[in-house]
Scaffold this motif. Structure first.
Motif, PDB file in Angstrom:
ATOM      1  N   VAL A  77      93.114  21.042   6.817  1.00 55.85           N
ATOM      2  CA  VAL A  77      93.145  20.697   8.235  1.00 55.85           C
ATOM      3  C   VAL A  77      92.948  19.193   8.393  1.00 55.85           C
TER       4      VAL A  77
ATOM      5  N   LEU B 205      93.386  24.582  13.482  1.00 54.93           N
ATOM      6  CA  LEU B 205      94.008  25.714  12.798  1.00 54.93           C
ATOM      7  C   LEU B 205      93.386  27.003  13.294  1.00 54.93           C
TER       8      LEU B 205
ATOM      9  N   VAL C 146      89.525  27.218   3.396  1.00 56.16           N
ATOM     10  CA  VAL C 146      89.800  26.145   4.351  1.00 56.16           C
ATOM     11  C   VAL C 146      89.062  24.880   3.934  1.00 56.16           C
TER      12      VAL C 146
ATOM     13  N   TYR D 100      89.047  20.337   4.882  1.00 62.99           N
ATOM     14  CA  TYR D 100      89.360  19.342   5.911  1.00 62.99           C
ATOM     15  C   TYR D 100      89.700  18.012   5.245  1.00 62.99           C
TER      16      TYR D 100
ATOM     17  N   SER E 196      84.007  25.049  12.337  1.00 66.88           N
ATOM     18  CA  SER E 196      84.606  26.285  11.845  1.00 66.88           C
ATOM     19  C   SER E 196      83.941  27.476  12.517  1.00 66.88           C
TER      20      SER E 196
ATOM     21  N   ALA F  15      88.684  24.706  12.649  1.00 63.72           N
ATOM     22  CA  ALA F  15      89.325  25.885  12.060  1.00 63.72           C
ATOM     23  C   ALA F  15      88.683  27.141  12.616  1.00 63.72           C
TER      24      ALA F  15
ATOM     25  N   HIS G  51      93.662  30.757  11.949  1.00 66.46           N
ATOM     26  CA  HIS G  51      94.169  31.633  10.890  1.00 66.46           C
ATOM     27  C   HIS G  51      93.776  33.060  11.232  1.00 66.46           C
TER      28      HIS G  51
END
Length: 409
Positions: free
Chosen positions: A211, A217, A235, A237, A273, A244, A219
């Motif tokens: 990301v 993002l 994931v 960054y 996140s 995310a 997902h």
């Protein structure tokens, strides 16, 4: 500092409970796990390894070896709007492997067995009015094993683009899948991966995402079919300000094993996140596994993270394993938390609905639909959302019977 928590399944008829952190302590930091493109660097799993201890590895032998894709029995369909370029990438191309590094033997075998990758390039500043749709279908033949599939997909979302990509798996196959998602600076990418395999399919996948600075993002993982499905999502960054969201739903029937593993690696400051997965289980030996690992490295000041897993057990004989983990190497963070819950229907919810004239079966169905609709409604593609809720209704019919006219209305 390492914080851990595990929800331990109980005997049918007893209440699930959450043990203390001492119930589960990983044998090493998540950051120390091996990654390699070479299959030989990973031993064939025996089931005692930390990353395989929940998985029925004795039924996965074929996917631990390097075999080519049986292209004669696999169909790939792609549709894309303007602003998207569909192509291929091969080993040696700069984009091939720019995000992903295999983290287990199955991913490394899939890497070695895939001669090329499907490349979806979303142009800089493009804002797509409809999603990119990718469908992989395996075709079985009577009396033969399902076809082998080594699927490699690369999505490269350009700077300040906005797009949705939907990847669907159907039919029958032994599928080893790798996905690379590169989200450019300022981009907004929604990636949906749907597993609607037939009952004899096996699916092992690794999804890796990078990301960018101030990028977003989402997902989304949906697992509704297959004999064994295991999706590992990682994931990272590449710049501050990245966000995310990893969300998912899964529904396991009798004899199915569904496993979802998340690893969010916060090594860049001021990133966000949020992880939320919900699952339902019904039927004897239905088994789901959810592992959520979040690592906040010393340099990742200003991190804001939370992970949540909830499981709803609909019948006796089903088992859900849920293990959220936090590793925190700096105290300079905004938030870091996790939660996990596994149980049966909420009696108060059922009583509330039944007190208003709704039958018990109708009430149970409404509770489950509401349980899933919260996440399915975030996909953002109406036809996909409608299709998935219809598929969930079909799953519920196995244990609750078909919906009544009142429910359908």
């Amino acid at each position: 500092m390492t914080l851990t928590q595990e929800t331990v399944p109980q005997r049918p008829g007893s209440e699930a409970h959450t043990d203390s952190a001492a119930a589960y302590i990983p044998d090493q930091s998540r950051a120390e796990r091996k990654t390699s493109y070479d299959v030989a660097d990973f031993a064939v799993p025996g089931g005692r390894e930390e990353e395989w201890r929940f998985t029925p590895v004795d039924r996965l032998a074929g996917l631990f070896q390097v075999d080519p894709t049986d292209e004669s029995r696999v169909t790939l369909d792609i549709s894309a709007p303007q602003g998207v370029v569909i192509g291929e990438a091969k080993a040696g191309d700069s984009v091939f492997g720019s995000v992903m590094r295999p983290a287990d033997r199955a991913a490394a075998a899939a890497w070695a067995g895939a001669e090329k990758a499907t490349l979806v390039t979303i142009e800089n500043d493009a804002e797509l009015g409809e999603p990119v749709r990718i469908t992989i279908t395996g075709h079985s033949e009577q009396g033969s094993r399902p076809p082998r599939v080594n699927d490699h997909l690369i999505v490269d979302a350009g700077r300040f683009s906005k797009a949705t990509v939907v990847l669907t798996h159907k039919g029958s196959a032994e599928c080893a899948a790798n996905v690379e998602l590169r989200v450019g600076d300022g981009a907004d990418l929604t990636f949906v991966t749907v597993q609607e395999w037939d009952d004899d399919a096996i699916h092992l996948a690794q999804n890796d995402a990078l990301v960018g600075r101030d990028a977003t993002l989402r997902h989304i993982t949906v697992t509704l079919g297959g004999e064994i499905v295991r999706v590992c999502t990682n994931v990272r960054y590449s710049g501050p300000g990245g966000s995310a969201e990893a969300i998912g739903v899964y529904f396991a029937d009798a004899g199915q094993h569904q496993e979802h593993r998340l690893f969010v690696d916060h090594e860049t400051p001021h990133c966000i996140s949020n992880v939320e997965y919900k699952g339902a289980l019904q039927g004897d030996s239905a088994h789901t596994v959810w592992i959520g690992d979040v690592l906040i490295r010393a340099a990742a000041e200003g991190t804001n993270t939370y992970e949540l897993n909830r499981n709803l057990i609909l019948t006796d004989g089903a088992r859900a394993d849920s293990v959220p983990n936090l590793e925190i190497e700096t105290g300079e963070i905004v938030r870091a938390g996790h939660a996990s819950a596994t149980g049966r229907f909420d009696d108060e919810q059922l009583f509330y609905l039944e007190s208003r004239g709704i039958t018990q079966d109708e009430a149970r169905r409404l509770v489950v639909r509401g349980f899933f609709a919260d996440i399915v409604g975030r996909i953002g593609v109406p036809e996909v959302e409608d299709h998935l809720m219809t598929a969930i209704d079909a799953e519920l019919s196995l244990s609750m019977g078909p919906p009544t006219l009142a429910e359908s209305a």
